[in-house]
Motif scaffolding. Structure first.
Motif, short mmCIF file in Angstrom:
data_model
loop_
_atom_site.label_atom_id
_atom_site.label_comp_id
_atom_site.label_asym_id
_atom_site.label_seq_id
_atom_site.Cartn_x
_atom_site.Cartn_y
_atom_site.Cartn_z
N ARG A 142 0.83 -1.21 0.00
CA ARG A 142 0.00 0.00 0.00
C ARG A 142 0.87 1.26 0.00
N ILE A 143 1.91 1.27 0.81
CA ILE A 143 2.80 2.42 0.89
C ILE A 143 3.54 2.62 -0.43
N THR A 144 4.03 1.53 -0.99
CA THR A 144 4.75 1.60 -2.26
C THR A 144 3.84 2.12 -3.37
N GLU A 145 2.64 1.60 -3.44
CA GLU A 145 1.69 2.05 -4.46
C GLU A 145 1.36 3.53 -4.29
N ALA A 146 1.13 3.96 -3.07
CA ALA A 146 0.82 5.37 -2.81
C ALA A 146 1.99 6.26 -3.22
N PHE A 147 3.19 5.83 -2.88
CA PHE A 147 4.38 6.59 -3.22
C PHE A 147 4.51 6.74 -4.73
N PHE A 148 4.34 5.65 -5.47
CA PHE A 148 4.49 5.71 -6.92
C PHE A 148 3.36 6.50 -7.57
N ARG A 149 2.15 6.40 -7.05
CA ARG A 149 1.05 7.22 -7.59
C ARG A 149 1.35 8.70 -7.40
N PHE A 150 1.83 9.03 -6.20
CA PHE A 150 2.17 10.42 -5.90
C PHE A 150 3.30 10.91 -6.80
N LYS A 151 4.33 10.09 -6.95
CA LYS A 151 5.47 10.42 -7.82
C LYS A 151 5.00 10.64 -9.25
N ASN A 152 4.23 9.71 -9.76
CA ASN A 152 3.75 9.82 -11.14
C ASN A 152 2.92 11.07 -11.34
N LYS A 153 2.06 11.35 -10.40
CA LYS A 153 1.20 12.53 -10.51
C LYS A 153 2.04 13.80 -10.55
N LEU A 154 2.95 13.92 -9.62
CA LEU A 154 3.73 15.15 -9.50
C LEU A 154 4.75 15.30 -10.62
N ILE A 155 5.52 14.27 -10.87
CA ILE A 155 6.59 14.38 -11.86
C ILE A 155 6.06 14.35 -13.28
N GLU A 156 5.15 13.44 -13.56
CA GLU A 156 4.66 13.33 -14.94
C GLU A 156 3.84 14.54 -15.35
N GLU A 157 3.19 15.20 -14.39
CA GLU A 157 2.52 16.45 -14.72
C GLU A 157 3.55 17.48 -15.18
N LYS A 158 4.69 17.48 -14.53
CA LYS A 158 5.77 18.40 -14.93
C LYS A 158 6.33 18.00 -16.28
N TYR A 159 6.44 16.69 -16.54
CA TYR A 159 6.94 16.22 -17.83
C TYR A 159 6.05 16.73 -18.96
N GLU A 160 4.74 16.79 -18.70
CA GLU A 160 3.80 17.25 -19.73
C GLU A 160 4.02 18.71 -20.10
N GLU A 161 4.61 19.47 -19.20
CA GLU A 161 4.88 20.89 -19.46
C GLU A 161 6.11 21.09 -20.35
N LEU A 162 6.88 20.04 -20.54
CA LEU A 162 8.10 20.15 -21.33
C LEU A 162 7.79 20.17 -22.82
N PRO A 163 8.68 20.76 -23.62
CA PRO A 163 8.44 20.81 -25.07
C PRO A 163 8.67 19.47 -25.78
#
Length: 146
Positions: A13-34
């Motif tokens: 549960r902790i691992t899944e939550a961590f990866f969901r949080f990471k994906n949400k935060l980092i991949e949102e930033k990736y989408e802002e890249l050209p």
């Protein structure tokens, strides 16, 4: 056995939550890249930046990728103007990799996003707890030979 089962379920549960949080935060930033960014591309850019006179073999070794997969991704990074290749004049088989200005800028933006992620992820921990967590994670990665 029940304690072990609960422990494993908690870890899942902790691992899944961590990866969901990471994906949400980092991949949102990736989408802002050209350009479309992936973790592997990021790791390649970072390796090139950190390795003096970086060669394809350095990428293959450091990222544990096949030479074919490495070449495909490097081609994409070059198409996206994030890196350049330069053949060594004394031995044309040797190719050095270097980040372009755009590659440097994107690497910086991603590094900042990662820093923001870890700051947000660890904000509820005290400094002592952060140090303890780092110590435990380092111990685990050493034991796992990562």
């Amino acid at each position: 056995m029940t304690d072990e089962k609960n422990y494993l379920e908690d870890m899942d549960r902790i691992t899944e939550a961590f990866f969901r949080f990471k994906n949400k935060l980092i991949e949102e930033k990736y989408e802002e890249l050209p350009v479309k960014m992936t973790t592997t591309k990021y790791r390649m850019l970072k390796t090139i930046k950190q390795t003096d006179q970086c060669m394809v073999a350095d990428i293959v070794r450091n990222l544990e990728l096949s030479s074919g997969a490495t070449t495909l991704i490097l081609n994409k990074l070059e198409e996206e103007n994030l890196l350049t290749r330069k053949r060594y004049e004394k031995d044309r088989r040797i190719v050095f990799l270097r980040l372009t200005k755009q590659g440097e800028d994107i690497l910086h933006k991603i590094s900042e996003s990662r820093k923001d992620f870890f700051t947000a992820a660890l904000k509820t921990l005290t400094d002592d707890e952060k140090m303890q967590l780092m110590h435990l994670l380092q111990k685990i990665t050493v034991d796992m030979d990562l």
